[in-house]
Scaffold this active site. Structure first.
Site, PDB file in Angstrom:
ATOM      1  N   GLU A  52      -5.579  -4.863  10.590  1.00 23.50           N
ATOM      2  CA  GLU A  52      -4.695  -3.791  10.743  1.00 23.50           C
ATOM      3  C   GLU A  52      -4.926  -2.857  12.075  1.00 23.50           C
ATOM      4  OE1 GLU A  52      -2.486  -2.483   6.992  1.00 23.50           O
ATOM      5  OE2 GLU A  52      -4.237  -1.416   7.073  1.00 23.50           O
ATOM      6  N   GLY A  99       2.270   2.530  10.670  1.00 22.78           N
ATOM      7  CA  GLY A  99       3.134   3.597  10.542  1.00 22.78           C
ATOM      8  C   GLY A  99       3.783   3.966  11.823  1.00 22.78           C
ATOM      9  N   HIS A 107      -9.491   1.408   4.764  1.00 20.57           N
ATOM     10  CA  HIS A 107      -8.510   1.564   5.548  1.00 20.57           C
ATOM     11  C   HIS A 107      -8.714   2.597   6.591  1.00 20.57           C
ATOM     12  CE1 HIS A 107      -4.418   2.733   6.401  1.00 20.57           C
ATOM     13  NE2 HIS A 107      -3.934   1.795   5.860  1.00 20.57           N
ATOM     14  N   LYS A 111       0.242   4.287  -0.264  1.00 19.37           N
ATOM     15  CA  LYS A 111      -0.413   5.321  -0.021  1.00 19.37           C
ATOM     16  C   LYS A 111      -0.353   6.738  -0.665  1.00 19.37           C
ATOM     17  CE  LYS A 111      -0.211   3.407   4.855  1.00 19.37           C
ATOM     18  NZ  LYS A 111      -0.350   3.578   6.149  1.00 19.37           N
ATOM     19  N   SER A 166       3.012  -1.656  10.442  1.00 19.13           N
ATOM     20  CA  SER A 166       4.714  -1.891  10.809  1.00 19.13           C
ATOM     21  C   SER A 166       5.203  -3.318  10.461  1.00 19.13           C
ATOM     22  CB  SER A 166       4.948  -1.513  12.117  1.00 19.13           C
ATOM     23  OG  SER A 166       4.572  -0.231  12.296  1.00 19.13           O
ATOM     24  N   ASN A 208       0.871  -1.396  -0.022  1.00 21.52           N
ATOM     25  CA  ASN A 208      -0.159  -0.136  -0.080  1.00 21.52           C
ATOM     26  C   ASN A 208       0.809   1.199   0.059  1.00 21.52           C
ATOM     27  OD1 ASN A 208      -1.794   2.180   0.398  1.00 21.52           O
ATOM     28  ND2 ASN A 208      -2.377   1.176   2.489  1.00 21.52           N
ATOM     29  N   GLU A 254      -6.962   5.046   7.679  1.00 23.49           N
ATOM     30  CA  GLU A 254      -6.702   6.565   7.389  1.00 23.49           C
ATOM     31  C   GLU A 254      -7.890   6.936   6.637  1.00 23.49           C
ATOM     32  OE1 GLU A 254      -2.886   5.724   5.459  1.00 23.49           O
ATOM     33  OE2 GLU A 254      -1.966   5.315   7.425  1.00 23.49           O
TER      34      GLU A 254
HETATM   35  P1  PGA Z   1       2.558   0.448   7.733  1.00 20.93           P
HETATM   36  O1  PGA Z   1       1.268   0.701   7.038  1.00 20.93           O
HETATM   37  O2  PGA Z   1       3.192  -0.972   7.033  1.00 20.93           O
HETATM   38  O3  PGA Z   1       3.476   1.407   7.283  1.00 20.93           O
HETATM   39  O4  PGA Z   1       2.465   0.319   9.224  1.00 20.93           O
HETATM   40  C1  PGA Z   1       0.178  -0.326   6.564  1.00 20.93           C
HETATM   41  C2  PGA Z   1      -0.860  -0.070   6.166  1.00 20.93           C
HETATM   42  O5  PGA Z   1      -1.600   1.058   6.478  1.00 20.93           O
HETATM   43  O6  PGA Z   1      -1.525  -0.644   5.289  1.00 20.93           O
END
Ligand code: PGA
Length: 255
Positions: free
Chosen positions: A167, A173, A95, A11, A213, A9, A97
């Protein structure tokens, strides 16, 4: 036997030029990957160009979101049809976000999922609890609500075309991944829930990815858990070395 899926992903990262450079490098490094499905989700501006490069490769294209109507006056949205036309196989839906910053709800997530499936696009449905929810002992309750909300009205045929991604919001992140045991506990819970809704055969076939992460160091342990069928990778998918190392970890875990 479930085929592992490692999805990157990206983003809101990478210009078209950067996207092409990254995907070209990944593509050559994963030529020998046979047991693991790979996908990348570039930003909308780079989808078409990346898709062109991925034709006839073993990397599939994903969008980061999808709307529920095919066309019309919906400024800023992209329809399932537009995505399948350019070769998208997957769409990330719900997601955290999107939920946190753009008002996405279980209801809108459910509509997006249904529209995606109807168009032959496989949704990767994200669910997870916040740190406050985990610390107050409500993680499983939140997972139940998110999952039931996402799957409302989806039948036996529909669920077969859905991938779930667990998640935990506190792990996204942050550099603080769920431990393999913490993740496995929730993945198991999700599989049991899907079994209650659709029966054991369907639940055994459903892929449940972990995201938050994940990196090349923690991937081998996470991916060797019995109910973790792959990963949704954010930060580590932006670097050729770490993304391909995670793919290799999935290949090895599936031996
Ligand atoms: P990350 O994000 O691996 O940077 O923690 C995962 C995600 O948001 O799908």
């Amino acid at each position: 036997m479930r085929t592992p899926l490692i999805a990157g992903n990206w983003k809101m990262n990478n210009t078209v030029a950067e996207a092409l450079e990254l995907v070209e490098c990944v593509k050559t490094r994963v030529l020998g990957v046979k047991r693991t499905e790979i996908a990348v989700a570039p930003p909308f501006t780079a989808l078409y160009a990346v898709g062109s490069i991925l034709k006839n490769s073993n990397i599939r294209l994903s969008s980061q979101n999808v709307f529920w109507e095919d066309k019309g006056a919906f400024t800023g949205e992209i329809s399932p049809l537009m995505l399948t036309e350019i070769g998208c196989a997957y769409a990330i839906v719900g997601h955290s976000e999107r939920r946190q910053y753009f008002g996405e709800t279980d209801e809108s997530v459910n509509k997006r999922i249904k529209a995606a499936i109807a168009c032959g696009l496989m949704p990767i449905v994200c669910i997870g609890e916040t740190l406050a929810e985990r610390e107050s002992g409500k993680a499983m309750e939140v997972i139940n609500t998110r999952l039931m909300g996402a799957l409302r009205g989806i039948d036996q045929d529909g669920i077969k075309n859905i991938v779930i991604a667990y998640e935990p919001v506190w792990a996204i992140g942050t550099g603080r991944n769920a431990t393999p045991q913490q993740a496995e506990e929730v993945h198991r819970h999700i599989r049991v829930l899907i079994g209650d809704l659709y029966g054991p055969a369907v639940s055994e076939q459903t892929r449940i990815l972990y995201g938050g992460s994940m990196n090349q160091e923690n991937a081998p342990d996470l991916l060797s858990q019995p109910d973790i069928d792959g990963g949704l990778i954010g930060g580590a998918s932006l670097k050729v070395g770490s993304f391909t190392a995670i793919i290799m970890a999935a290949e090895n875990a599936s031996l």
